[in-house]
Design an enzyme around this catalytic site. Structure first.
Site, mmCIF file in Angstrom:
data_model
loop_
_atom_site.group_PDB
_atom_site.id
_atom_site.type_symbol
_atom_site.label_atom_id
_atom_site.label_comp_id
_atom_site.label_asym_id
_atom_site.label_seq_id
_atom_site.Cartn_x
_atom_site.Cartn_y
_atom_site.Cartn_z
ATOM 1 N N ASP B 246 0.839 -1.203 0.000
ATOM 2 C CA ASP B 246 0.000 0.000 0.000
ATOM 3 C C ASP B 246 0.872 1.251 0.000
ATOM 4 O OD1 ASP B 246 1.000 -0.353 2.508
ATOM 5 O OD2 ASP B 246 -0.871 0.082 3.570
ATOM 6 N N GLU B 247 2.024 1.149 -0.633
ATOM 7 C CA GLU B 247 2.970 2.272 -0.703
ATOM 8 C C GLU B 247 3.012 2.849 -2.105
ATOM 9 O OE1 GLU B 247 7.178 2.067 0.522
ATOM 10 O OE2 GLU B 247 6.452 0.385 1.737
#
Lengths: 195, 338
Positions: B246-247
């Site tokens: 989720d970066e």
């Protein structure tokens, strides 16, 4: 084996028996790709594997399969350029038969790495010819048989062609030419190609 | 039979027609007496009686306008055009017939062979069996076919290459550029150029909860939506990338102003905090963002310098509570979301 020859085999199976059969051939022959490219070279082994897979899947005797393949490459419309190049061999079927001896040279003129069968033509009498072919794999005879029958139609000649045995690697055909202008044949004009 | 041939000569008109089907027999006064059958076909008429120079003109050598000009040109390679087809350049050879009885001009198709054969519907029997034009035609046609095959192979390979390239630099889920692509851009921008840039390192908050409670499909839908937001909220030259999990990383081009970069970060957080609906269920997440700019370094920073600093800033933002951004080297600010 040249990609053109492999591609002809593939098109024959796809067009005559359907893409699903070809997919089955790809799987049984253990190819690592889905289709041959006409302008690439492939190991001979791949051609043999595809051929064996196809005759196995279709339950066709190899010689019948090869004869149909020979007819296919001359009559299938997308291969028309090949038919036209063959027609350059002569004005009528008799001349064409004699020109078969030049087939290898003509092929190599265009593609130096094209492995064409070696062909000898002997006119036994006015209407009987013995055509012998030798190739790096067996099967040039039946394939040539199918192609010659189709070319006789193309020229509009009435000719009977049959297999006549194998001798020291040379596969023989007997061709009896009854009438050179039996029917109209297919049109061929020298300037008929669109560049 | 013209006057050309000696009664005892082996050569006759018929023989010449057979061997040179495109020849002309010319009287000493330049009148055409006979033309070979193929040339007749090309001309579309029997031109016997016409003047030679009404029928054709000599292009090379220059200045050949009369029979007298032609006489010395034996064994010269002539370029000619026929009057009714002036754009088709043909080749010709000229020979005087001994005894002043006239001359013979033999024409061949030269490099116009393909056009001429198509235009005049010439066939195998229109050529002498000795004429290599047939072989030229064969080669021409075969070349055209093989060229077409080669071109189609090249196009296929090009398309496959482009697809592979695209896959190699694209994140399959969001369609955003991936880490590899971002690394390459950062390296290029920081090494080769002196443009000021800023980097936003975005990490989603509460994403793990969505994944754990609603499943991976919901998580994927959230990631896709975030990708869409990032794409929409930046300028055309800026570049977003999914770095993994989720970066996300955003590269702001020509951006040294940390105030503006901060406003962009605040807007991104606000947009990401809007509920996302997956299959009728509301997913609520937020994001923390770390920011760094090349203007903050005395010397041009390396990609790893900047990535380490922006990472530290992101860590500090997370540490200060969700939904915040933090600029590298600046004290944490209050949450800016309006």
């Amino acid at each position: 084996m040249h990609g053109l020859i492999n591609r002809a085999l593939q098109s024959f199976v796809e067009v005559t028996y359907g893409p699903r059969i070809w997919a089955e051939v790809v799987s049984q022959a253990d190819l690592e790709f889905d289709e041959f490219q006409s302008m690439l070279m492939y190991p001979d082994d791949l051609t043999v594997r595809c051929f064996e897979a196809a005759t196995n899947i279709l339950h066709r005797p190899p010689s019948v399969f090869l004869e149909d393949l020979g007819t296919f490459v001359v009559t299938h419309e997308p291969f028309n350029p090949l038919r036209r190049l063959l027609r350059f061999g002569g004005e009528d079927f008799a001349e064409f038969l004699h020109s078969l001896e030049e087939l290898g040279d003509r092929g190599r003129l265009v593609m130096p790495d094209l492995d064409m069968p070696d062909i000898r033509v002997h006119q036994e009498d006015g209407q009987t010819y013995e055509v012998r072919a030798r190739w790096k794999m067996l099967g040039a005879g039946p394939m040539l048989l199918g192609a010659l029958r189709a070319m006789a139609d193309d020229y509009g000649a009435l000719a009977f062609c049959s297999l006549a045995g194998v001798n020291e690697g040379w596969e023989s055909l007997k061709v009896t030419l009854h009438l050179d202008d039996h029917s109209e044949g297919r049109a061929f004009s020298l300037g008929g190609v669109s560049a | 039979m013209t006057e050309l041939f000696h009664p005892k000569s082996m050569v006759s008109e018929t023989v010449l027609d057979r061997l040179l089907p495109m020849h002309l027999q010319i009287a000493p006064d330049g009148r055409v007496e006979h033309v070979g059958p193929t040339l007749r076909k090309i001309l579309g008429k029997d031109p016997a009686g016409c003047q030679l120079f009404d029928l054709l003109s000599v292009r090379r050598p220059a200045g050949v306008k009369t029979m007298a000009d032609l006489v010395p040109l034996e064994s010269v390679r002539l370029a000619i055009t026929l009057s009714h087809a002036p754009s088709m350049v043909l080749r010709a050879a000229f020979a005087n017939v001994p005894g002043g009885k006239g001359a013979i001009l033999d024409i061949s198709l030269g490099l116009s062979f393909a056009a001429a054969v198509a235009e005049y519907d010439l066939n195998i029997q229109d050529f002498s069996p000795n004429d290599q034009t047939l072989e030229l035609l064969y080669l021409h046609e075969a070349n055209t076919s093989t060229l077409r095959l080669s071109r189609s192979l090249t196009e296929k390979l090009q398309a496959m290459h482009a697809a592979a390239e695209y896959q190699a630099r694209t994140d399959a889920l969001t369609g955003l550029p991936n880490r590899r692509s971002m690394d390459r851009d950062l390296d290029r921008l920081l090494t080769d150029m002196d443009e000021e840039i800023s980097i936003l390192h975005v990490d989603l908050d509460l994403f793990k909860e969505v994944n754990d409670t609603l499943g991976h499909a919901a998580g994927d839908a959230v990631l896709v939506e975030v990708g869409r937001i990032l794409n929409n909220e930046i300028r055309r030259n800026d570049k977003p990338a999914r770095m993994g999990g989720d970066e996300f990383l955003i590269l702001l081009r020509n951006m040294g102003d940390l105030e503006v970069a901060g406003r962009i970060a605040a807007r991104l957080i606000q947009k990401i905090e809007q509920p996302i609906f997956y299959d009728g269920t509301k997913c609520e997440i937020s994001a923390s963002i770390g920011i760094a700019s090349t203007t903050q370094y005395a010397e041009r920073p390396t990609p790893s310098d900047m990535l380490a600093d922006v990472d530290a800033a992101l860590y500090a933002a997370k540490h200060a509570g969700r939904g915040r951004f933090k600029v590298h080297g600046v004290e944490i600010e209050e949450k800016r979301a309006p």
